[in-house]
Design a protein around this motif. Structure first.
Motif, PDB file in Angstrom:
ATOM      1  N   PHE B  35       0.837  -1.191   0.000  1.00  0.00           N
ATOM      2  CA  PHE B  35       0.000   0.000   0.000  1.00  0.00           C
ATOM      3  C   PHE B  35       0.874   1.244   0.000  1.00  0.00           C
ATOM      4  O   PHE B  35       1.959   1.261   0.590  1.00  0.00           O
ATOM      5  N   TYR B  50      -2.911   0.236  -4.220  1.00  0.00           N
ATOM      6  CA  TYR B  50      -2.661  -1.082  -3.650  1.00  0.00           C
ATOM      7  C   TYR B  50      -2.155  -2.038  -4.739  1.00  0.00           C
ATOM      8  O   TYR B  50      -2.623  -1.993  -5.890  1.00  0.00           O
ATOM      9  N   ARG B  95       1.273  -5.649   4.096  1.00  0.00           N
ATOM     10  CA  ARG B  95       0.490  -6.527   4.941  1.00  0.00           C
ATOM     11  C   ARG B  95       0.651  -7.950   4.457  1.00  0.00           C
ATOM     12  O   ARG B  95       0.423  -8.245   3.284  1.00  0.00           O
ATOM     13  N   LEU B  97      -0.659 -11.624   4.166  1.00  0.00           N
ATOM     14  CA  LEU B  97      -2.041 -12.055   4.081  1.00  0.00           C
ATOM     15  C   LEU B  97      -2.290 -13.443   4.639  1.00  0.00           C
ATOM     16  O   LEU B  97      -3.439 -13.865   4.753  1.00  0.00           O
ATOM     17  N   GLY B 100      -3.416 -14.272   9.255  1.00  0.00           N
ATOM     18  CA  GLY B 100      -4.696 -14.278   9.948  1.00  0.00           C
ATOM     19  C   GLY B 100      -4.994 -12.960  10.627  1.00  0.00           C
ATOM     20  O   GLY B 100      -6.067 -12.762  11.167  1.00  0.00           O
ATOM     21  N   PHE B 101      -4.063 -12.065  10.617  1.00  0.00           N
ATOM     22  CA  PHE B 101      -4.286 -10.745  11.188  1.00  0.00           C
ATOM     23  C   PHE B 101      -3.708  -9.710  10.233  1.00  0.00           C
ATOM     24  O   PHE B 101      -2.587  -9.820   9.798  1.00  0.00           O
ATOM     25  N   GLN B 102      -4.507  -8.709   9.946  1.00  0.00           N
ATOM     26  CA  GLN B 102      -4.121  -7.770   8.898  1.00  0.00           C
ATOM     27  C   GLN B 102      -3.295  -6.620   9.444  1.00  0.00           C
ATOM     28  O   GLN B 102      -3.729  -5.478   9.450  1.00  0.00           O
ATOM     29  N   LYS B 103      -2.104  -6.934   9.887  1.00  0.00           N
ATOM     30  CA  LYS B 103      -1.219  -5.907  10.421  1.00  0.00           C
ATOM     31  C   LYS B 103      -0.490  -5.221   9.281  1.00  0.00           C
ATOM     32  O   LYS B 103       0.046  -5.864   8.393  1.00  0.00           O
ATOM     33  N   LEU B 104      -0.478  -3.905   9.323  1.00  0.00           N
ATOM     34  CA  LEU B 104       0.273  -3.113   8.351  1.00  0.00           C
ATOM     35  C   LEU B 104       1.609  -2.716   8.964  1.00  0.00           C
ATOM     36  O   LEU B 104       1.640  -2.227  10.090  1.00  0.00           O
ATOM     37  N   PHE B 106       4.757  -0.171   8.303  1.00  0.00           N
ATOM     38  CA  PHE B 106       5.042   1.041   7.537  1.00  0.00           C
ATOM     39  C   PHE B 106       6.535   1.299   7.422  1.00  0.00           C
ATOM     40  O   PHE B 106       7.319   0.978   8.323  1.00  0.00           O
TER      41      PHE B 106
END
Lengths: 112, 116
Positions: B35, B50, B95, B97, B100-104, B106
């Motif tokens: 992103f 994206y 992120r 995929l 199981g958790f959509q952590k970004l 940066f």
């Protein structure tokens, strides 16, 4: 319009005081997040919640607490245990599918 | 562990010219999303574009395009025909995929200044 509302925009904390930052979304998103941004740096994850009544620590959770009693709301409390709270705090949300996170306008917290 | 690197702390471009903002990433997950966000001086984070790791074509959104080179693990943002309003901080994020958790995660960002 759907979106994320953070309040207040500016917040001042005295020594030894807990303060709570508000985050409300009307996007019907399941997942919500709190990030901290220090000057000249990227965002770091404090806490996240994927469903109501459940939340997990992020990378820098010490000195912070959250609750998720409603799908729309994910308040962040900066406790007196957080020794360096001065920063810009951003709340975000996303649906469970592979969608970008939507962000609020942020709260700038300073120490008096 | 996933990691994002933005090596350009600042970039200058003249109005109407194109500019490329660099982003490299590191992950062991074969399924991930990249992103780009814009952060004006007012502070809000604005989603720009994206790119999914399995997308066959480079993503484009108006004046924004993503130069995705998977083998080199780079996802550079190209802004064509720069405008004065493009002056802002730009963040690349990733992120994974399959977690199981959509952590970004940066990067540290690039400050773009567009001059007349």
């Amino acid at each position: 319009d759907g979106g994320i509302t953070q309040s207040p925009k500016y917040l001042f904390r005295k020594e030894g005081q807990n303060v709570t930052l508000s985050c409300e979304q009307n996007l019907n998103h399941d997942a919500m997040y709190w990030y901290r941004q220090d000057p000249g740096q990227g965002l770091r994850l404090i806490y996240y919640s994927q469903i109501v009544n459940d939340f997990q620590k992020g990378d820098i959770a010490e000195g912070y607490s959250v609750s998720r009693e409603k799908k729309e709301s994910f308040p962040l409390t900066v406790t007196s245990a957080q020794k360096n709270p001065t920063a810009f705090y951003l709340c975000a949300s996303t649906s469970k599918t592979n969608q970008p996170q939507h962000f609020g306008d942020g709260t700038r917290l300073s120490i008096l | 562990a996933q990691k994002i690197t933005q090596t350009q702390p600042g970039m200058f471009v003249q109005e109407k010219e194109a500019v490329t903002l660099d982003c490299t990433y590191d992950t062991s997950d074969p399924s991930y999303g990249l992103f780009w966000y814009k952060q004006p001086s007012s502070g809000e984070m604005i989603f720009l574009i994206y790119q999914g790791s399995y997308d066959q074509q480079n993503a484009t959104e108006g004046r924004y395009s993503l130069n995705f080179q998977k083998a080199r693990k780079s996802a550079n943002l190209v802004i064509s025909a720069s405008q004065l309003g493009d002056s802002a901080m730009y963040f690349c994020a990733m992120r994974e995929l399959n977690t199981g958790f959509q952590k970004l995660v940066f990067g540290t960002g690039t400050r773009l200044l567009v001059s007349p």
